[in-house]
Design a protein around this motif. Sequence first.
Motif, PDB file in Angstrom:
ATOM      1  N   ARG A   1      -3.046  -0.886  -8.023  1.00  0.00           N
ATOM      2  CA  ARG A   1      -2.659  -2.008  -7.161  1.00  0.00           C
ATOM      3  C   ARG A   1      -2.132  -3.176  -7.975  1.00  0.00           C
ATOM      4  NH1 ARG A   1      -8.382  -1.998  -4.074  1.00  0.00           N
ATOM      5  NH2 ARG A   1      -8.941  -2.105  -6.277  1.00  0.00           N
TER       6      ARG A   1
ATOM      7  N   VAL B   1       2.278   1.767  -3.523  1.00  0.00           N
ATOM      8  CA  VAL B   1       1.255   2.283  -4.441  1.00  0.00           C
ATOM      9  C   VAL B   1       1.170   3.796  -4.324  1.00  0.00           C
ATOM     10  CG1 VAL B   1      -1.240   2.371  -4.866  1.00  0.00           C
ATOM     11  CG2 VAL B   1      -0.108   0.171  -4.582  1.00  0.00           C
TER      12      VAL B   1
ATOM     13  N   PHE C   1      -4.319  -5.459   0.534  1.00  0.00           N
ATOM     14  CA  PHE C   1      -5.293  -4.412   0.253  1.00  0.00           C
ATOM     15  C   PHE C   1      -6.623  -4.680   0.960  1.00  0.00           C
ATOM     16  CE2 PHE C   1      -2.421  -4.428  -3.471  1.00  0.00           C
ATOM     17  CZ  PHE C   1      -1.900  -3.147  -3.310  1.00  0.00           C
TER      18      PHE C   1
ATOM     19  N   TYR D   1      -2.327  -9.611  -2.663  1.00  0.00           N
ATOM     20  CA  TYR D   1      -3.528  -8.770  -2.693  1.00  0.00           C
ATOM     21  C   TYR D   1      -4.325  -8.820  -1.401  1.00  0.00           C
ATOM     22  CZ  TYR D   1      -1.971  -8.420  -7.405  1.00  0.00           C
ATOM     23  OH  TYR D   1      -1.171  -8.180  -8.493  1.00  0.00           O
TER      24      TYR D   1
ATOM     25  N   ASP E   1      -8.690  -6.175  -9.364  1.00  0.00           N
ATOM     26  CA  ASP E   1      -9.049  -4.817  -9.787  1.00  0.00           C
ATOM     27  C   ASP E   1     -10.351  -4.770 -10.564  1.00  0.00           C
ATOM     28  OD1 ASP E   1      -7.072  -3.367  -8.599  1.00  0.00           O
ATOM     29  OD2 ASP E   1      -5.792  -3.181 -10.371  1.00  0.00           O
TER      30      ASP E   1
ATOM     31  N   PRO F   1       0.819  -1.225   0.000  1.00  0.00           N
ATOM     32  CA  PRO F   1       0.000   0.000   0.000  1.00  0.00           C
ATOM     33  C   PRO F   1       0.848   1.269   0.000  1.00  0.00           C
ATOM     34  CG  PRO F   1      -0.920  -1.627   1.500  1.00  0.00           C
ATOM     35  CD  PRO F   1       0.428  -2.149   1.074  1.00  0.00           C
TER      36      PRO F   1
END
Length: 400
Positions: free
Chosen positions: A54, A47, A247, A244, A370, A44
């Motif tokens: 992401r 990013v 996130f 992932y 995404d 994070p």
Amino acid sequence: MTTSEQTEQTRLRIVAADGWRFGIIAVIAFLTLVDLFATQAILPALVTRFGVSRATMGFAVNASTFGMALAGVAVALFGQGLDRRNGIWMSLVALAVPTTLLSQTDSIVIFALLRVVQGLCMSTAFTLTMAYLAEHFSSRQATGALAAYVTGNVASNFFGRLMSAAVADTFGISTNFLTFAALNLIGAALVWATLQKTSGMMRASANGGHPRSAWKGPLMSSELRACFGIGFLILFVFIGTFTYVNFQLVAPPLSLTQMALGAVYFVFLPSMLTTPLAGRVASALGPRAGVGATLGLASVGLLLLLAPSLPIFLAGMALVAIGTFLAQAIATGHVSRTASRDRAAASGIYLASYYAGGLAGSFVIGQVYDRIGWTACVAALIAVLAVAITVARKLKTPTA
């Protein structure tokens, strides 16, 4: 002293010596692979720093797996005559260079390329170490040695992520990469100081054949091809999950801070305790059922990652880690036992397949995350594990 007492003392000395050597092997594994997954803990923050999506950042961070796969192929083709010890410590010295440069770049393209170079160095060291262990330990000891190496890999996932999150949160992202460059150099020094005390290097192939002939044997074996496929699918799931999931942890309803995100990786602690048991699991169940059972456990863990409750979510992460690391250790050990010749080539092809799976998992799951969302990611990951369990049915229990 009776004969039985002398025998017991000898056995205890052997056990103690093996324990010491296995401990050193685990530390070497930790310092070899600590860069690989640590960066995922600060995704994070990366990013935000690079201002990209992401999926793009996840793919750039995991570009190291592309380098890992390339180096695995290179070692498989040309690694027969390499001096194992020198190749390992030189690779770790070289690894410190791109790790240092990562602290200076603000370009996402250069970041990704440096991660590829990191992967090249890590995989060379990793593959040569696996070949070294297979060549310098008896069949009985090799399983324990390989399990110790995978345990060090688990530790690198746990402590590396925890350290990365803590250092980046306290001192910044640049200091984080400089810290890991220092760890690379410590690993090189440890290899140079310890592996030199073993017997002379053995060559993976003494017949002087063309390097390309080394990988033909492993690829002709249906057993080894199954192991290569399983390795691909295991890291596909592991990378797809643990890239992932970060996130999900910082998003509502869990809403963790960056520092708390680092603490989450205590979920890898149980894996450090269970992975050394891989040899026993394989012996008790056989490789087919062993891989099936451990990946089944990981599938249960994935289902728990749909829960809105943090304790249940963390339990799911722990089960995924336990299951995938146990399966990897079983598959790695099976490669070592099945490849009676050209072990460096077999190890290199396995690592190439394994890390190619990681890159694929990063890309595919990133796109799914995404575009569709986390629930679809979990469904896709469970489907991949089901394929791996099916492939594992081709594995056979060794006769000796």
